[in-house]
Design a protein around this motif. Structure first.
Motif, PDB file in Angstrom:
ATOM      1  N   ALA A  68       0.834  -1.202   0.000  1.00  0.00           N
ATOM      2  CA  ALA A  68       0.000   0.000   0.000  1.00  0.00           C
ATOM      3  C   ALA A  68       0.870   1.252   0.000  1.00  0.00           C
ATOM      4  O   ALA A  68       0.612   2.205  -0.748  1.00  0.00           O
ATOM      5  CB  ALA A  68      -0.937  -0.006   1.211  1.00  0.00           C
ATOM      6  N   LEU A  69       1.899   1.239   0.803  1.00  0.00           N
ATOM      7  CA  LEU A  69       2.807   2.378   0.860  1.00  0.00           C
ATOM      8  C   LEU A  69       3.550   2.545  -0.469  1.00  0.00           C
ATOM      9  O   LEU A  69       3.712   3.663  -0.963  1.00  0.00           O
ATOM     10  CB  LEU A  69       3.797   2.204   2.010  1.00  0.00           C
ATOM     11  N   ALA A  70       3.969   1.430  -1.056  1.00  0.00           N
ATOM     12  CA  ALA A  70       4.648   1.494  -2.359  1.00  0.00           C
ATOM     13  C   ALA A  70       3.705   2.051  -3.420  1.00  0.00           C
ATOM     14  O   ALA A  70       4.109   2.877  -4.245  1.00  0.00           O
ATOM     15  CB  ALA A  70       5.150   0.110  -2.763  1.00  0.00           C
ATOM     16  N   ALA A  71       2.449   1.620  -3.393  1.00  0.00           N
ATOM     17  CA  ALA A  71       1.469   2.130  -4.356  1.00  0.00           C
ATOM     18  C   ALA A  71       1.279   3.633  -4.166  1.00  0.00           C
ATOM     19  O   ALA A  71       1.212   4.390  -5.138  1.00  0.00           O
ATOM     20  CB  ALA A  71       0.135   1.395  -4.194  1.00  0.00           C
ATOM     21  N   TYR A  72       1.212   4.084  -2.918  1.00  0.00           N
ATOM     22  CA  TYR A  72       1.080   5.510  -2.626  1.00  0.00           C
ATOM     23  C   TYR A  72       2.266   6.277  -3.193  1.00  0.00           C
ATOM     24  O   TYR A  72       2.107   7.315  -3.839  1.00  0.00           O
ATOM     25  CB  TYR A  72       0.959   5.737  -1.120  1.00  0.00           C
ATOM     26  N   ARG A  73       3.456   5.760  -2.970  1.00  0.00           N
ATOM     27  CA  ARG A  73       4.675   6.435  -3.448  1.00  0.00           C
ATOM     28  C   ARG A  73       4.768   6.459  -4.970  1.00  0.00           C
ATOM     29  O   ARG A  73       5.453   7.311  -5.529  1.00  0.00           O
ATOM     30  CB  ARG A  73       5.904   5.766  -2.847  1.00  0.00           C
ATOM     31  N   GLN A  74       4.052   5.512  -5.624  1.00  0.00           N
ATOM     32  CA  GLN A  74       4.019   5.472  -7.087  1.00  0.00           C
ATOM     33  C   GLN A  74       2.803   6.223  -7.639  1.00  0.00           C
ATOM     34  O   GLN A  74       2.475   6.098  -8.817  1.00  0.00           O
ATOM     35  CB  GLN A  74       3.993   4.019  -7.569  1.00  0.00           C
ATOM     36  N   ASP A  75       2.129   6.974  -6.778  1.00  0.00           N
ATOM     37  CA  ASP A  75       0.933   7.746  -7.139  1.00  0.00           C
ATOM     38  C   ASP A  75      -0.231   6.875  -7.610  1.00  0.00           C
ATOM     39  O   ASP A  75      -1.120   7.344  -8.315  1.00  0.00           O
ATOM     40  CB  ASP A  75       1.252   8.803  -8.201  1.00  0.00           C
ATOM     41  N   ALA A 104      -3.507   1.970  -3.401  1.00  0.00           N
ATOM     42  CA  ALA A 104      -3.060   2.184  -2.022  1.00  0.00           C
ATOM     43  C   ALA A 104      -4.248   2.125  -1.071  1.00  0.00           C
ATOM     44  O   ALA A 104      -4.180   1.482  -0.013  1.00  0.00           O
ATOM     45  CB  ALA A 104      -2.351   3.526  -1.902  1.00  0.00           C
ATOM     46  N   ARG A 105      -5.346   2.754  -1.453  1.00  0.00           N
ATOM     47  CA  ARG A 105      -6.547   2.737  -0.607  1.00  0.00           C
ATOM     48  C   ARG A 105      -7.103   1.328  -0.487  1.00  0.00           C
ATOM     49  O   ARG A 105      -7.448   0.876   0.608  1.00  0.00           O
ATOM     50  CB  ARG A 105      -7.598   3.662  -1.195  1.00  0.00           C
ATOM     51  N   ALA A 106      -7.168   0.608  -1.608  1.00  0.00           N
ATOM     52  CA  ALA A 106      -7.723  -0.749  -1.593  1.00  0.00           C
ATOM     53  C   ALA A 106      -6.900  -1.674  -0.697  1.00  0.00           C
ATOM     54  O   ALA A 106      -7.458  -2.542  -0.015  1.00  0.00           O
ATOM     55  CB  ALA A 106      -7.784  -1.299  -3.016  1.00  0.00           C
ATOM     56  N   GLN A 115      -4.098   3.123   8.935  1.00  0.00           N
ATOM     57  CA  GLN A 115      -5.049   4.164   9.315  1.00  0.00           C
ATOM     58  C   GLN A 115      -4.495   5.545   8.979  1.00  0.00           C
ATOM     59  O   GLN A 115      -5.208   6.396   8.448  1.00  0.00           O
ATOM     60  CB  GLN A 115      -5.376   4.063  10.813  1.00  0.00           C
ATOM     61  N   THR A 116      -3.225   5.745   9.254  1.00  0.00           N
ATOM     62  CA  THR A 116      -2.595   7.024   8.928  1.00  0.00           C
ATOM     63  C   THR A 116      -2.557   7.227   7.421  1.00  0.00           C
ATOM     64  O   THR A 116      -2.845   8.323   6.929  1.00  0.00           O
ATOM     65  CB  THR A 116      -1.174   7.094   9.520  1.00  0.00           C
ATOM     66  N   LEU A 117      -2.225   6.185   6.687  1.00  0.00           N
ATOM     67  CA  LEU A 117      -2.187   6.287   5.227  1.00  0.00           C
ATOM     68  C   LEU A 117      -3.564   6.663   4.677  1.00  0.00           C
ATOM     69  O   LEU A 117      -3.681   7.539   3.820  1.00  0.00           O
ATOM     70  CB  LEU A 117      -1.699   4.978   4.608  1.00  0.00           C
ATOM     71  N   LEU A 118      -4.610   6.046   5.190  1.00  0.00           N
ATOM     72  CA  LEU A 118      -5.959   6.411   4.747  1.00  0.00           C
ATOM     73  C   LEU A 118      -6.282   7.850   5.123  1.00  0.00           C
ATOM     74  O   LEU A 118      -6.907   8.572   4.339  1.00  0.00           O
ATOM     75  CB  LEU A 118      -7.000   5.468   5.348  1.00  0.00           C
ATOM     76  N   ARG A 132      -6.534  12.110  -2.480  1.00  0.00           N
ATOM     77  CA  ARG A 132      -5.782  11.282  -3.426  1.00  0.00           C
ATOM     78  C   ARG A 132      -6.494   9.946  -3.611  1.00  0.00           C
ATOM     79  O   ARG A 132      -6.554   9.135  -2.706  1.00  0.00           O
ATOM     80  CB  ARG A 132      -4.362  10.999  -2.916  1.00  0.00           C
ATOM     81  N   GLY A 133      -7.055   9.731  -4.792  1.00  0.00           N
ATOM     82  CA  GLY A 133      -7.762   8.490  -5.078  1.00  0.00           C
ATOM     83  C   GLY A 133      -9.150   8.432  -4.485  1.00  0.00           C
ATOM     84  O   GLY A 133      -9.873   7.461  -4.662  1.00  0.00           O
ATOM     85  N   VAL A 134      -9.517   9.459  -3.748  1.00  0.00           N
ATOM     86  CA  VAL A 134     -10.844   9.581  -3.120  1.00  0.00           C
ATOM     87  C   VAL A 134     -11.215  11.050  -3.157  1.00  0.00           C
ATOM     88  O   VAL A 134     -10.357  11.917  -3.339  1.00  0.00           O
ATOM     89  CB  VAL A 134     -10.841   9.092  -1.649  1.00  0.00           C
ATOM     90  N   GLU A 135     -12.478  11.326  -2.956  1.00  0.00           N
ATOM     91  CA  GLU A 135     -12.883  12.722  -2.816  1.00  0.00           C
ATOM     92  C   GLU A 135     -12.369  13.224  -1.474  1.00  0.00           C
ATOM     93  O   GLU A 135     -12.470  12.530  -0.456  1.00  0.00           O
ATOM     94  CB  GLU A 135     -14.405  12.839  -2.880  1.00  0.00           C
TER      95      GLU A 135
END
Length: 96
Positions: free
Chosen positions: A30-37, A42-44, A58-61, A69-72
């Motif tokens: 999830a963190l890697a996906a976040y870092r790759q935009d 990442a959310r899933a 929880q912090t990432l969400l 990012r990826g959500v409203e």
């Protein structure tokens, strides 16, 4: 019968251990996906971990919702996730 019981217990322990490893890997993914935009991925990956109490997820969400990012963008949802992580003394969550 005792050997069968020990086998079942051993399999249960092995299964539980594999879940712990899978969750750690999922957060790393999830963190890697976040870092790759790749915020949708990442959310899933983070949502089930966060729902299970993983403070990093929880912090990432919280970050995803706070930044939209990826959500409203939703400050209330972000605050809720940050609060859950902060309740577990997550230093990053406490900074938001």
């Amino acid at each position: 019968m005792h050997a069968f019981r020990r086998l079942l217990i051993g399999l249960g322990v092995a299964f539980a251990a594999s879940l712990c490893v899978a969750q750690a890997t999922s957060y790393d993914e999830a963190l890697a996906a976040y870092r790759q935009d790749d915020f949708v991925r990442a959310r899933a990956l983070a949502e089930p971990l966060a729902a299970a109490g993983d403070h990093d997820a929880q912090t990432l969400l919280g970050v995803l919702y706070w930044r939209g990012r990826g959500v409203e963008r939703d400050d209330a949802v972000a605050f809720a996730w940050f609060s859950k992580a902060a309740a577990q003394s997550d230093a990053e969550a406490l900074s938001y």
